[in-house]
Scaffold this motif. Structure first.
Motif, PDB file in Angstrom:
ATOM      1  N   UNK A  41      41.824 -29.823   3.284  1.00 47.45           N
ATOM      2  CA  UNK A  41      41.894 -30.741   3.301  1.00 47.45           C
ATOM      3  C   UNK A  41      42.722 -31.573   2.635  1.00 47.45           C
ATOM      4  N   UNK A  42      42.721 -33.134   2.845  1.00 46.90           N
ATOM      5  CA  UNK A  42      43.607 -33.482   1.750  1.00 46.90           C
ATOM      6  C   UNK A  42      44.138 -34.233   3.083  1.00 46.90           C
ATOM      7  N   UNK A  43      45.699 -34.261   1.959  1.00 47.02           N
ATOM      8  CA  UNK A  43      46.674 -34.312   3.379  1.00 47.02           C
ATOM      9  C   UNK A  43      47.257 -33.606   4.217  1.00 47.02           C
ATOM     10  N   UNK A  44      47.797 -33.786   5.148  1.00 49.07           N
ATOM     11  CA  UNK A  44      48.084 -32.415   6.113  1.00 49.07           C
ATOM     12  C   UNK A  44      49.743 -33.387   7.035  1.00 49.07           C
ATOM     13  N   UNK A  45      50.876 -32.971   6.405  1.00 45.39           N
ATOM     14  CA  UNK A  45      52.050 -33.738   6.921  1.00 45.39           C
ATOM     15  C   UNK A  45      52.635 -32.506   8.077  1.00 45.39           C
ATOM     16  N   UNK A  46      53.372 -33.393   8.945  1.00 49.30           N
ATOM     17  CA  UNK A  46      53.843 -32.383   9.821  1.00 49.30           C
ATOM     18  C   UNK A  46      55.149 -33.071   9.986  1.00 49.30           C
ATOM     19  N   UNK A  47      56.201 -32.704  10.088  1.00 48.32           N
ATOM     20  CA  UNK A  47      57.446 -33.001  10.169  1.00 48.32           C
ATOM     21  C   UNK A  47      58.168 -32.665  10.795  1.00 48.32           C
ATOM     22  N   UNK A  48      59.616 -33.230  11.241  1.00 46.15           N
ATOM     23  CA  UNK A  48      60.690 -32.592  12.259  1.00 46.15           C
ATOM     24  C   UNK A  48      61.584 -33.305  12.125  1.00 46.15           C
ATOM     25  N   UNK A  49      63.016 -32.844  12.658  1.00 45.59           N
ATOM     26  CA  UNK A  49      63.798 -33.235  12.632  1.00 45.59           C
ATOM     27  C   UNK A  49      64.830 -33.791  14.006  1.00 45.59           C
ATOM     28  N   UNK A  50      65.124 -34.758  14.167  1.00 44.50           N
ATOM     29  CA  UNK A  50      66.159 -35.279  15.643  1.00 44.50           C
ATOM     30  C   UNK A  50      67.837 -35.819  15.947  1.00 44.50           C
ATOM     31  N   UNK A  51      67.769 -35.562  16.594  1.00 45.55           N
ATOM     32  CA  UNK A  51      69.483 -36.582  16.872  1.00 45.55           C
ATOM     33  C   UNK A  51      69.510 -36.909  17.733  1.00 45.55           C
ATOM     34  N   UNK A  52      69.849 -38.824  17.556  1.00 50.56           N
ATOM     35  CA  UNK A  52      69.211 -39.764  18.255  1.00 50.56           C
ATOM     36  C   UNK A  52      70.238 -39.555  19.243  1.00 50.56           C
ATOM     37  N   UNK A  53      69.033 -39.919  20.451  1.00 48.82           N
ATOM     38  CA  UNK A  53      69.941 -39.573  22.223  1.00 48.82           C
ATOM     39  C   UNK A  53      71.340 -40.294  22.082  1.00 48.82           C
ATOM     40  N   UNK A  54      71.748 -39.465  22.725  1.00 43.41           N
ATOM     41  CA  UNK A  54      73.298 -40.491  22.636  1.00 43.41           C
ATOM     42  C   UNK A  54      72.931 -41.463  23.678  1.00 43.41           C
ATOM     43  N   UNK A  55      74.247 -41.792  24.404  1.00 41.73           N
ATOM     44  CA  UNK A  55      74.251 -42.877  25.700  1.00 41.73           C
ATOM     45  C   UNK A  55      73.520 -44.020  25.515  1.00 41.73           C
ATOM     46  N   UNK A  56      73.106 -44.576  24.144  1.00 43.86           N
ATOM     47  CA  UNK A  56      72.363 -45.332  24.383  1.00 43.86           C
ATOM     48  C   UNK A  56      72.990 -46.639  24.945  1.00 43.86           C
ATOM     49  N   UNK A  57      72.473 -47.345  25.305  1.00 39.21           N
ATOM     50  CA  UNK A  57      73.796 -48.698  25.754  1.00 39.21           C
ATOM     51  C   UNK A  57      72.608 -50.090  25.097  1.00 39.21           C
ATOM     52  N   UNK A  58      72.917 -51.250  24.854  1.00 35.82           N
ATOM     53  CA  UNK A  58      72.878 -52.029  23.731  1.00 35.82           C
ATOM     54  C   UNK A  58      71.572 -53.136  24.160  1.00 35.82           C
ATOM     55  N   UNK A  59      71.147 -52.343  25.806  1.00 33.25           N
ATOM     56  CA  UNK A  59      70.010 -53.187  26.121  1.00 33.25           C
ATOM     57  C   UNK A  59      68.607 -52.551  25.662  1.00 33.25           C
ATOM     58  N   UNK A  60      69.268 -51.016  25.778  1.00 29.73           N
ATOM     59  CA  UNK A  60      68.025 -50.175  25.789  1.00 29.73           C
ATOM     60  C   UNK A  60      66.984 -50.083  24.538  1.00 29.73           C
ATOM     61  N   UNK A  61      65.938 -49.869  24.982  1.00 35.01           N
ATOM     62  CA  UNK A  61      64.743 -49.920  24.330  1.00 35.01           C
ATOM     63  C   UNK A  61      64.257 -48.403  24.335  1.00 35.01           C
ATOM     64  N   UNK A  62      63.924 -48.084  22.728  1.00 31.70           N
ATOM     65  CA  UNK A  62      64.000 -46.538  22.529  1.00 31.70           C
ATOM     66  C   UNK A  62      62.509 -46.467  21.121  1.00 31.70           C
ATOM     67  N   UNK A  63      61.409 -45.963  21.951  1.00 34.67           N
ATOM     68  CA  UNK A  63      60.135 -46.209  22.148  1.00 34.67           C
ATOM     69  C   UNK A  63      59.260 -43.935  20.906  1.00 34.67           C
ATOM     70  N   UNK A  64      59.270 -44.003  19.978  1.00 30.68           N
ATOM     71  CA  UNK A  64      58.115 -42.975  20.173  1.00 30.68           C
ATOM     72  C   UNK A  64      56.711 -43.267  20.275  1.00 30.68           C
ATOM     73  N   UNK A  65      56.099 -42.170  20.972  1.00 34.62           N
ATOM     74  CA  UNK A  65      54.795 -42.517  21.772  1.00 34.62           C
ATOM     75  C   UNK A  65      54.259 -41.256  20.821  1.00 34.62           C
ATOM     76  N   UNK A  66      53.125 -41.195  20.096  1.00 36.18           N
ATOM     77  CA  UNK A  66      52.462 -39.562  19.495  1.00 36.18           C
ATOM     78  C   UNK A  66      50.334 -39.554  19.811  1.00 36.18           C
TER      79      UNK A  66
END
Length: 136
Positions: A41-66
């Protein structure tokens, strides 16, 4: 346009509050929301760490989907900065995160359970998805 997805399934740190007591545990997804939230009851917090994807180009777009969040009363942070969704379709949230990415990242999802009647806990939380769209 090419699209590549990376699933962030685990481990996640789960922090919950119930009757003034707090709890912390590690969880691996997918998992049913009712199992994740239990008697919180109240605040529930989910957290995790991840590294930046490698090989990203200048025009690549990165999105987070939940997908499949049990409430609209959420706050999402990437590297301690709040991020806001581009869209909130019925099947989930999409955040454009290209500019916020660092070599090492921390994703935090805060759910407020102050109004449990508005929560839909029967769904399964698959975890977050990093989606990379490339024009190459």
């Amino acid at each position: 346009m090419n699209c590549h997805s990376i699933r962030l399934r685990g481990p996640w740190n789960l922090h919950t509050e119930a009757d003034g007591a707090t709890g912390n545990r590690r969880v691996t997804l997918p998992e049913r929301w009712e199992t994740l939230l239990e008697d919180a009851a109240g605040l529930v917090v989910l957290s995790r760490r991840f590294n930046c994807p490698t090989g990203l180009g200048e025009t690549d777009q990165v999105s987070l989907l939940l997908p499949q969040l049990p409430t609209h009363n959420i706050r999402v942070l990437l590297n301690d900065g709040e991020i806001h969704p581009e869209a909130t379709p019925q099947d989930g949230y999409r955040f454009e995160i290209t500019q916020q990415l660092e070599p090492a990242n921390r994703l935090t999802i805060e759910l407020n359970r102050t109004d449990p009647d508005t929560l839909s806990t029967h769904e399964v939380f698959e975890g977050a998805v990093i989606e990379i769209q490339s024009n190459a």
